[in-house]
Design an enzyme around this catalytic site. Sequence first.
Site, PDB file in Angstrom:
ATOM      1  N   ARG A  59      11.620  -1.477  10.475  1.00 13.41           N
ATOM      2  CA  ARG A  59      10.687  -0.969  11.475  1.00 13.41           C
ATOM      3  C   ARG A  59      10.617  -1.912  12.673  1.00 13.41           C
ATOM      4  NH1 ARG A  59       5.263   0.572   8.322  1.00 13.41           N
ATOM      5  NH2 ARG A  59       4.458  -0.463  10.147  1.00 13.41           N
ATOM      6  N   ARG A 102      -0.115  -8.213  13.522  1.00 16.69           N
ATOM      7  CA  ARG A 102      -0.710  -7.172  12.674  1.00 16.69           C
ATOM      8  C   ARG A 102      -1.602  -7.787  11.602  1.00 16.69           C
ATOM      9  NH1 ARG A 102       4.060  -4.521  10.540  1.00 16.69           N
ATOM     10  NH2 ARG A 102       2.728  -3.053   9.485  1.00 16.69           N
ATOM     11  N   ARG A 111      -9.345   1.793   9.012  1.00 21.38           N
ATOM     12  CA  ARG A 111      -8.919   0.428   9.349  1.00 21.38           C
ATOM     13  C   ARG A 111      -9.968  -0.289  10.183  1.00 21.38           C
ATOM     14  NH1 ARG A 111      -2.962   1.254   9.040  1.00 21.38           N
ATOM     15  NH2 ARG A 111      -1.822  -0.628   9.551  1.00 21.38           N
ATOM     16  N   ARG A 114      11.442  -5.820   4.378  1.00 23.89           N
ATOM     17  CA  ARG A 114      11.138  -4.392   4.180  1.00 23.89           C
ATOM     18  C   ARG A 114      12.132  -3.487   4.911  1.00 23.89           C
ATOM     19  NH1 ARG A 114       5.141  -2.178   5.029  1.00 23.89           N
ATOM     20  NH2 ARG A 114       5.383  -2.572   7.236  1.00 23.89           N
ATOM     21  N   LYS A 158       0.821  -1.225   0.000  1.00 23.46           N
ATOM     22  CA  LYS A 158       0.000   0.000   0.000  1.00 23.46           C
ATOM     23  C   LYS A 158       0.847   1.263   0.000  1.00 23.46           C
ATOM     24  CE  LYS A 158      -2.354  -0.614   3.793  1.00 23.46           C
ATOM     25  NZ  LYS A 158      -1.838  -1.901   4.284  1.00 23.46           N
TER      26      LYS A 158
HETATM   27  P1  AMP Z   1       1.194   1.185   9.071  1.00 21.28           P
HETATM   28  O1  AMP Z   1       2.400   2.009   8.794  1.00 21.28           O
HETATM   29  O2  AMP Z   1      -0.001   1.587   8.252  1.00 21.28           O
HETATM   30  O3  AMP Z   1       1.471  -0.286   8.992  1.00 21.28           O
HETATM   31  O4  AMP Z   1       0.767   1.490  10.591  1.00 21.28           O
HETATM   32  C1  AMP Z   1       1.647   1.210  11.669  1.00 21.28           C
HETATM   33  C2  AMP Z   1       0.869   1.175  12.978  1.00 21.28           C
HETATM   34  O5  AMP Z   1       0.257   2.461  13.209  1.00 21.28           O
HETATM   35  C3  AMP Z   1      -0.290   0.194  13.021  1.00 21.28           C
HETATM   36  O6  AMP Z   1       0.121  -1.125  13.345  1.00 21.28           O
HETATM   37  C4  AMP Z   1      -1.160   0.816  14.108  1.00 21.28           C
HETATM   38  O7  AMP Z   1      -0.631   0.591  15.403  1.00 21.28           O
HETATM   39  C5  AMP Z   1      -1.011   2.307  13.809  1.00 21.28           C
HETATM   40  N1  AMP Z   1      -2.059   2.750  12.842  1.00 21.28           N
HETATM   41  C6  AMP Z   1      -1.861   3.180  11.568  1.00 21.28           C
HETATM   42  N2  AMP Z   1      -3.041   3.509  10.974  1.00 21.28           N
HETATM   43  C7  AMP Z   1      -4.004   3.273  11.901  1.00 21.28           C
HETATM   44  C8  AMP Z   1      -5.423   3.405  11.900  1.00 21.28           C
HETATM   45  N3  AMP Z   1      -6.103   3.823  10.817  1.00 21.28           N
HETATM   46  N4  AMP Z   1      -6.087   3.076  13.029  1.00 21.28           N
HETATM   47  C9  AMP Z   1      -5.427   2.658  14.132  1.00 21.28           C
HETATM   48  N5  AMP Z   1      -4.098   2.490  14.198  1.00 21.28           N
HETATM   49  C10 AMP Z   1      -3.375   2.797  13.093  1.00 21.28           C
END
Ligand code: AMP
Length: 226
Positions: free
Chosen positions: A166, A177, A94, A133, A19
Amino acid sequence: MKRLQRAIIVLLGPPGVGKGTQAALLASRFGLPHVATGDLFREALGQNTPLGLLAKSYMEKGQLVPDDVTIQMVSERLSRPDCARGAILDGFPRTVEQAEALDRMLAQSGDSVLLVLYLSAGEEVLLARLASRWTCRQCGAVYNSQTRPPKVPGVCDVCGGELFQRPDDTPETQRRRIQVYLEQTAPLVQFYRARGLLHEVSGEAPLEVVQEQLATAIEDALARRA
Ligand code: AMP
């Protein structure tokens, strides 16, 4: 003359499906801001703001940050001038609650979600991608040590920044996740399909192929809107 609705495009899909990479390319291609909630949380964390400190414990465990906090952050972000023509949303909504909140916040300005691009892939592919990654500490560009390595290992092609893995990309957190995705985010596929907004693309195809398919879907949606 009737005002065109904002081009609000949602990228939906499991962690590791690509994404972020695809959203960044689409954003520059269509001249729209790339609004990634994960990046916004990481930015807040890097600056030690109260929002960042709150998000930290959830992110480390691979859990979602509470809806009210996330919705408030996105609402503020979408009200900024650079989102006047629309935005590519990556990692938001989400949960169904977030999707309903997004509808409400857009309705206030006479807008609605234009298109939801759903990137799908099997769990094996996702775990392999997450394990390889690498992310730039400076500009956030994403690399894959197997399929999309940087020219110089550990160094960002775009800005020369340092690449890191990360902390929430550890095997245990990755599985968590994906689990959280299946439980809380996957229901959005049906939510948006029922509204006729969903366009599914396989995220297992090569990056360039996926990009063209996504871009074509956006062009079609923009043409229908006009
Ligand atoms: P990502 O970079 O999109 O994988 O997001 C990393 C982390 O940020 C996720 O595992 C969540 O802990 C938090 N996070 C990101 N977007 C959301 C969202 N829309 N709602 C809740 N937590 C989020």
